[in-house]
Design a protein around this motif. Structure first.
Motif, mmCIF file in Angstrom:
data_model
loop_
_atom_site.group_PDB
_atom_site.id
_atom_site.type_symbol
_atom_site.label_atom_id
_atom_site.label_comp_id
_atom_site.label_asym_id
_atom_site.label_seq_id
_atom_site.Cartn_x
_atom_site.Cartn_y
_atom_site.Cartn_z
ATOM 1 N N ARG A 1 45.302 -0.077 39.199
ATOM 2 C CA ARG A 1 43.998 -0.400 38.620
ATOM 3 C C ARG A 1 43.649 -1.874 38.850
ATOM 4 O O ARG A 1 44.521 -2.706 38.909
ATOM 5 N N ILE A 2 42.374 -2.168 38.920
ATOM 6 C CA ILE A 2 41.996 -3.575 39.139
ATOM 7 C C ILE A 2 41.141 -4.055 37.963
ATOM 8 O O ILE A 2 40.224 -3.378 37.536
ATOM 9 N N TYR A 3 41.462 -5.204 37.429
ATOM 10 C CA TYR A 3 40.696 -5.759 36.299
ATOM 11 C C TYR A 3 40.041 -7.052 36.713
ATOM 12 O O TYR A 3 40.718 -7.997 37.110
ATOM 13 N N PRO B 1 46.415 -12.484 38.423
ATOM 14 C CA PRO B 1 46.199 -12.529 36.967
ATOM 15 C C PRO B 1 45.919 -11.145 36.373
ATOM 16 O O PRO B 1 45.754 -11.016 35.170
ATOM 17 N N ALA B 2 45.850 -10.099 37.213
ATOM 18 C CA ALA B 2 45.544 -8.753 36.713
ATOM 19 C C ALA B 2 46.792 -7.876 36.725
ATOM 20 O O ALA B 2 47.506 -7.846 37.722
ATOM 21 N N PRO B 3 47.049 -7.153 35.611
ATOM 22 C CA PRO B 3 48.216 -6.259 35.592
ATOM 23 C C PRO B 3 47.967 -5.094 36.552
ATOM 24 O O PRO B 3 47.040 -4.307 36.336
ATOM 25 N N ASN B 4 48.765 -4.994 37.599
ATOM 26 C CA ASN B 4 48.513 -4.000 38.630
ATOM 27 C C ASN B 4 49.783 -3.787 39.445
ATOM 28 O O ASN B 4 50.711 -4.576 39.361
ATOM 29 N N ALA B 5 49.792 -2.720 40.231
ATOM 30 C CA ALA B 5 50.934 -2.461 41.112
ATOM 31 C C ALA B 5 50.431 -1.746 42.355
ATOM 32 O O ALA B 5 49.411 -1.054 42.299
ATOM 33 N N TYR B 6 51.114 -1.959 43.464
ATOM 34 C CA TYR B 6 50.669 -1.396 44.745
ATOM 35 C C TYR B 6 51.845 -0.829 45.524
ATOM 36 O O TYR B 6 52.976 -1.306 45.373
ATOM 37 N N ALA C 1 51.225 -10.553 36.458
ATOM 38 C CA ALA C 1 50.582 -10.205 35.176
ATOM 39 C C ALA C 1 51.173 -8.914 34.598
ATOM 40 O O ALA C 1 51.364 -8.796 33.384
ATOM 41 N N ALA C 2 51.467 -7.938 35.449
ATOM 42 C CA ALA C 2 52.060 -6.681 34.964
ATOM 43 C C ALA C 2 53.473 -6.932 34.439
ATOM 44 O O ALA C 2 53.874 -6.358 33.418
ATOM 45 N N ILE C 3 54.208 -7.818 35.130
ATOM 46 C CA ILE C 3 55.578 -8.130 34.691
ATOM 47 C C ILE C 3 55.538 -8.819 33.325
ATOM 48 O O ILE C 3 56.346 -8.553 32.452
ATOM 49 N N LYS C 4 54.518 -9.674 33.120
ATOM 50 C CA LYS C 4 54.381 -10.362 31.829
ATOM 51 C C LYS C 4 53.901 -9.399 30.731
ATOM 52 O O LYS C 4 54.278 -9.545 29.577
ATOM 53 N N LEU C 5 53.054 -8.442 31.120
ATOM 54 C CA LEU C 5 52.520 -7.511 30.119
ATOM 55 C C LEU C 5 53.592 -6.531 29.642
ATOM 56 O O LEU C 5 53.601 -6.126 28.474
#
Ligand SMILES: [Zn+2]
Length: 347
Positions: free
Chosen positions: A3-5, A202-207, A218-222
């Motif tokens: 997802r992209i924020y 800066p956006a929680p995401n994965a590819y 950001a995903a690792i921090k979230l």
């Protein structure tokens, strides 16, 4: 892709439209004198912070992903290179303009004598060793400096590493540790050869791009538990295994400090590969299995979606053409997990 924020633009707008008017700025400020040296020094501090963040995030991902890659070998059909459970950083992993920082940050305690003796500008360093991996069992340690690989110097380290682990299960390294020179011969094992990397964003995401999996900083921090990251890794691995069917990977391609490495668009078709809800549902369901098989209980894994929904409230209950809503995803994941655990109990 998950997802992209896009919350950055709104932040910029707030910054632009708040505060004093242009007129008052013009008359009231005096630009402080800034020398090139000042700027250089500050740039170094920020690059050092970035590289240390890349290393600590890469280590987290490496520790979580190695057992997942090992325990899912039966479904990834890879029979290429051997794996040793070790992550290296080497100078050429950095963009050209940053090459000078490598020695300053990662080789700062090495006496100049060694560079002369081995005729290189820098030495690769071990940044992570997975628990119970061949490297772990051979007592290779984080922070070890690699002086030689396969009895050769470390020029073109990655290509020498790639060649060595493709044809032989034995990896020969000469290590420098506290002024002591140690020779290691490590016996590799076959596992799934996908590279799991951190990427600044800066956006929680994965590819996933077939060969690699990228999890944003950001995903690792979230994420608050290894289970949550194990699921994200499992989801992306499911894309690589079931949708890309990529088979040529090598542990030598895992780049811990390369903050510019990004998912590759391998071919035009791959762009459309993920634009289907069926594929995303499959990646969620198979992702649960993959992570669970890696040894993660995934008990509170849906807390990640609940936390993510706070950043993107419209995704709580609305599905898009590609993704189910966060509520539906959480329920699908719970039910799949329950089924897996029931099957395990019956065994
Ligand atoms: Zn996906």
């Amino acid at each position: 892709m998950m997802r992209i924020y896009l919350f950055l633009p709104s932040l910029i707008i707030v910054l632009v439209f708040s505060g004093c008017s242009v007129k008052s700025i013009k008359s009231s400020f005096q630009l402080p004198e800034i020398s090139l040296e000042d700027e250089k020094e500050e740039i170094f501090l920020q690059k050092e912070l970035l590289l240390n963040e890349m290393i600590s995030s890469s280590k987290i991902l490496h520790q979580i992903s190695w057992p997942i890659l090992k325990n899912n070998r039966d479904i990834c059909y890879q029979d290429g290179s051997y794996s040793f459970g070790v992550l290296f950083a080497t100078q050429t992993d950095l963009p050209k303009k940053d090459l000078k920082y490598f020695k300053k940050i990662f080789n700062k305690n090495i006496k100049s004598f060694y560079f002369k003796k081995y005729q290189v500008d820098s030495f690769p360093v071990v940044v992570s060793i997975s628990q119970d991996s061949p490297a772990y069992q051979s007592n290779l340690l984080e922070g070890d400096i690699v002086l030689k690989i396969s009895d050769l110097n470390v020029k073109n380290f990655r290509s020498k590493l790639k060649k060595s682990i493709r044809r032989s299960s034995k990896l020969k390294l000469t290590i420098l540790r506290n002024e002591e020179i140690i020779r290691k011969e490590i016996n590799g094992v076959k596992i799934c050869n996908y590279n799991i990397q951190a990427i600044p964003s800066p956006a929680p995401n994965a590819y996933a791009d077939g060969e690699k999996v990228f999890i944003t900083l950001a995903a690792i921090k979230l994420a608050r538990t290894n289970d949550e990251l194990a699921f994200l890794i499992g989801h992306e691995l499911a894309h690589n295994i079931f949708h890309y069917k990529y088979i040529k990977g090598s542990e030598a391609n895992s780049l811990a400090i390369n903050y510019n490495d990004a998912p590759k668009l391998k071919n035009f078709n791959s762009f459309f590969l993920y634009s289907s809800q069926a594929k995303e549902i499959e990646a969620d369901l198979k992702g649960v299995e993959i992570a669970y098989k890696g040894g993660y209980s995934l008990d509170n894994v849906n807390d990640y979606w609940r936390r993510l929904s706070v950043f993107n409230p419209n995704m709580i209950s609305s599905s898009s053409s590609v993704y189910k809503s966060n509520a539906l995803r959480a329920i699908m994941i719970s039910k799949t997990l329950k089924k897996l655990k029931n099957e395990d109990d019956r065994k």
